[in-house]
Every structure is written in structure tokens, then in C-alpha cells.
Design a protein around this motif. Structure first.
Motif, PDB file in Angstrom:
ATOM      1  N   TRP A   1       6.553  36.485  44.101  1.00  0.00           N
ATOM      2  CA  TRP A   1       5.506  35.842  43.305  1.00  0.00           C
ATOM      3  C   TRP A   1       5.566  36.433  41.894  1.00  0.00           C
ATOM      4  CZ3 TRP A   1       0.491  36.531  46.709  1.00  0.00           C
ATOM      5  CH2 TRP A   1       0.728  36.024  47.991  1.00  0.00           C
ATOM      6  N   ALA A   2       5.222  35.633  40.902  1.00  0.00           N
ATOM      7  CA  ALA A   2       5.221  36.102  39.505  1.00  0.00           C
ATOM      8  C   ALA A   2       3.775  36.342  39.068  1.00  0.00           C
ATOM      9  CB  ALA A   2       5.899  35.073  38.608  1.00  0.00           C
ATOM     10  N   PRO A   3       3.334  37.620  39.036  1.00  0.00           N
ATOM     11  CA  PRO A   3       1.942  37.908  38.698  1.00  0.00           C
ATOM     12  C   PRO A   3       1.702  38.030  37.194  1.00  0.00           C
ATOM     13  CG  PRO A   3       3.035  39.929  39.332  1.00  0.00           C
ATOM     14  CD  PRO A   3       4.054  38.822  39.466  1.00  0.00           C
ATOM     15  N   LEU A   4       0.583  37.475  36.746  1.00  0.00           N
ATOM     16  CA  LEU A   4       0.071  37.705  35.392  1.00  0.00           C
ATOM     17  C   LEU A   4      -1.299  38.340  35.546  1.00  0.00           C
ATOM     18  CD1 LEU A   4       0.697  34.552  33.149  1.00  0.00           C
ATOM     19  CD2 LEU A   4       1.628  36.843  32.867  1.00  0.00           C
ATOM     20  N   SER A   5      -1.554  39.367  34.779  1.00  0.00           N
ATOM     21  CA  SER A   5      -2.836  40.078  34.854  1.00  0.00           C
ATOM     22  C   SER A   5      -3.830  39.565  33.834  1.00  0.00           C
ATOM     23  CB  SER A   5      -2.613  41.573  34.618  1.00  0.00           C
ATOM     24  OG  SER A   5      -1.793  42.094  35.629  1.00  0.00           O
ATOM     25  N   GLU A   6      -5.108  39.666  34.200  1.00  0.00           N
ATOM     26  CA  GLU A   6      -6.216  39.352  33.290  1.00  0.00           C
ATOM     27  C   GLU A   6      -6.037  37.975  32.636  1.00  0.00           C
ATOM     28  OE1 GLU A   6      -8.893  41.243  33.226  1.00  0.00           O
ATOM     29  OE2 GLU A   6      -7.927  42.609  34.627  1.00  0.00           O
ATOM     30  N   VAL A   7      -6.036  36.946  33.459  1.00  0.00           N
ATOM     31  CA  VAL A   7      -5.784  35.586  32.990  1.00  0.00           C
ATOM     32  C   VAL A   7      -7.103  34.857  32.757  1.00  0.00           C
ATOM     33  CG1 VAL A   7      -4.750  33.357  33.576  1.00  0.00           C
ATOM     34  CG2 VAL A   7      -3.582  35.502  34.182  1.00  0.00           C
ATOM     35  N   PRO A   8      -7.331  34.417  31.514  1.00  0.00           N
ATOM     36  CA  PRO A   8      -8.536  33.627  31.239  1.00  0.00           C
ATOM     37  C   PRO A   8      -8.431  32.267  31.919  1.00  0.00           C
ATOM     38  CG  PRO A   8      -7.361  34.174  29.194  1.00  0.00           C
ATOM     39  CD  PRO A   8      -6.528  34.650  30.331  1.00  0.00           C
ATOM     40  N   LEU A   9      -9.497  31.873  32.593  1.00  0.00           N
ATOM     41  CA  LEU A   9      -9.541  30.589  33.287  1.00  0.00           C
ATOM     42  C   LEU A   9     -10.350  29.582  32.463  1.00  0.00           C
ATOM     43  CD1 LEU A   9     -10.209  31.948  36.879  1.00  0.00           C
ATOM     44  CD2 LEU A   9      -8.019  31.209  35.908  1.00  0.00           C
ATOM     45  N   PRO A  10     -10.140  28.303  32.696  1.00  0.00           N
ATOM     46  CA  PRO A  10     -10.853  27.279  31.921  1.00  0.00           C
ATOM     47  C   PRO A  10     -12.382  27.355  32.011  1.00  0.00           C
ATOM     48  CG  PRO A  10      -8.998  26.297  33.057  1.00  0.00           C
ATOM     49  CD  PRO A  10      -9.121  27.724  33.563  1.00  0.00           C
ATOM     50  N   ASN A  11     -12.915  27.961  33.064  1.00  0.00           N
ATOM     51  CA  ASN A  11     -14.369  28.064  33.218  1.00  0.00           C
ATOM     52  C   ASN A  11     -14.956  29.296  32.526  1.00  0.00           C
ATOM     53  OD1 ASN A  11     -13.512  30.099  34.929  1.00  0.00           O
ATOM     54  ND2 ASN A  11     -14.615  29.344  36.726  1.00  0.00           N
ATOM     55  N   GLY A  12     -14.134  30.017  31.751  1.00  0.00           N
ATOM     56  CA  GLY A  12     -14.610  31.191  31.035  1.00  0.00           C
ATOM     57  C   GLY A  12     -14.478  32.485  31.815  1.00  0.00           C
ATOM     58  N   ARG A  13     -14.129  32.416  33.084  1.00  0.00           N
ATOM     59  CA  ARG A  13     -13.916  33.623  33.890  1.00  0.00           C
ATOM     60  C   ARG A  13     -12.510  34.158  33.628  1.00  0.00           C
ATOM     61  NH1 ARG A  13     -18.889  34.920  34.635  1.00  0.00           N
ATOM     62  NH2 ARG A  13     -20.052  33.521  35.964  1.00  0.00           N
ATOM     63  N   ARG A  14     -12.244  35.342  34.147  1.00  0.00           N
ATOM     64  CA  ARG A  14     -10.942  35.982  33.960  1.00  0.00           C
ATOM     65  C   ARG A  14     -10.461  36.479  35.315  1.00  0.00           C
ATOM     66  NH1 ARG A  14      -8.346  38.211  29.386  1.00  0.00           N
ATOM     67  NH2 ARG A  14     -10.124  37.527  28.169  1.00  0.00           N
ATOM     68  N   ALA A  15      -9.332  35.938  35.766  1.00  0.00           N
ATOM     69  CA  ALA A  15      -8.754  36.354  37.048  1.00  0.00           C
ATOM     70  C   ALA A  15      -8.034  37.691  36.881  1.00  0.00           C
ATOM     71  CB  ALA A  15      -7.774  35.298  37.550  1.00  0.00           C
ATOM     72  N   ASP A  16      -8.233  38.599  37.819  1.00  0.00           N
ATOM     73  CA  ASP A  16      -7.525  39.883  37.770  1.00  0.00           C
ATOM     74  C   ASP A  16      -6.018  39.650  37.796  1.00  0.00           C
ATOM     75  OD1 ASP A  16      -9.886  41.367  37.643  1.00  0.00           O
ATOM     76  OD2 ASP A  16      -9.986  41.616  39.820  1.00  0.00           O
ATOM     77  N   ILE A  17      -5.569  38.844  38.749  1.00  0.00           N
ATOM     78  CA  ILE A  17      -4.148  38.493  38.841  1.00  0.00           C
ATOM     79  C   ILE A  17      -4.047  37.012  39.195  1.00  0.00           C
ATOM     80  CG2 ILE A  17      -1.972  38.829  40.087  1.00  0.00           C
ATOM     81  CD1 ILE A  17      -2.878  41.713  40.673  1.00  0.00           C
TER      82      ILE A  17
END
Length: 158
Positions: free
Chosen positions: A27-43
Motif C-alpha cells: 500500500w502507498a501511505p500518505l500522512s496527514e491528508v486533508p479531506l474534502p470535509n475539512g478533516r485530516r486523515a492520519d494516513i
């Protein structure tokens, strides 16, 4: 002799171990990804089949009990998982979310696979473009930090 880790260091270790879990599984992980709903995914991890997993890192029971934002991540992935360390009280976690135990950088395991909730094609395309743009911007910023900052500001991705 084990060192007592503060919460930020524990979070960093779990996060890094979860990212290694991703890499070990292709899997290709990206950290701290801003989501369209304004939240931020850890990975946010992109899998070889084009699906997405969001991994929410939890360092302790208080971290889980005081943060209910993770329920808003389901709309932006095909499956949701928690990553915790071996000391985390796993009984607190809901059964309808996958579970990774990240005991150390070299010792991690998928304890519970996540149930799938496939993204709609338009959402998948949107997330794939977001992922690609963010990955490209981060790679560019590594080579030229000033240009990377300008691009992030122009695109408002981070």
C-alpha cells in the motif's frame, strides 16, 4: 529497560509502524491528508487495486474517547482502520472498523480486517486526484521547498 513514552512520541511511533505495515503490504501511505470535509486523515493509503484505506492512529484510551471525528472519514475511503499499540485497550474500539496493532517498527499485525464500503466512482476519482496532487506536491517540495509552498497555497491542499 522500557522508557515511558509521552503521548506525542507514542503517536509518532504508532504512525510510523502503521506506515511500515502499509509499505509491507504494497500500500502507498500518505500522512496527514486533508479531506474534502475539512478533516485530516492520519494516513490515507492507496492500494494496488485503486482502493483507499484510511488509518486512524490512536495512542491511548483518552485519545479515542475524546475524538469522534474518525466517523467522518468513512465517506472518503473504501475501508477504515485503527492503528494502536499493544498497550491500547482494544475493547474500546468499534467492531465495524479494522484494527492494526503496531507494537513496534518491526512488529505489527492486522488483528481485524476492515469491512469494505466501496466508494462511488466519482468519489474515487476525486480522491485519486487529491492523493496524486498531494503526493506530487510533497515530492516537489522535498526538492524545492519554496516552490512546494507556493503550489500548496495555490491549490489549498494543505
Amino acid at each position: 529497560m522500557d522508557l515511558v513514552l509521552d503521548a506525542p512520541e507514542r503517536t509518532r511511533r504508532i504512525h510510523r509502524a502503521a506506515a511500515r505495515f502499509c509499505a509491507a503490504n504494497g500500500w502507498a501511505p500518505l500522512s496527514e491528508v486533508p479531506l474534502p470535509n475539512g478533516r485530516r486523515a492520519d494516513i490515507l493509503a492507496l492500494l494496488p487495486d485503486g482502493s483507499f484505506r484510511i488509518i486512524e492512529v490512536k495512542s491511548c484510551a483518552r485519545d479515542f474517547l475524546t475524538d469522534r471525528k474518525w466517523t467522518e472519514y468513512r465517506d472518503f475511503c473504501d475501508a477504515l482502520l485503527f492503528a494502536v499499540d499493544a498497550d491500547f485497550p482494544q475493547a474500546l474500539l468499534p467492531e465495524d472498523v479494522g484494527l492494526i496493532c503496531a507494537a513496534s517498527m518491526e512488529d505489527w499485525a492486522l488483528l481485524r480486517p476492515p469491512p469494505a464500503h466501496p466508494l462511488a466512482p466519482a468519489r474515487r476519482r476525486s480522491m485519486l486526484l487529491r492523493y496524486a496532487m498531494l503526493a506530487g506536491l510533497r515530492a516537489s517540495a522535498a526538492a524545492d521547498p519554496e516552490a512546494g509552498l507556493l503550489a500548496r497555497m495555490a491549490l489549498r491542499l494543505e
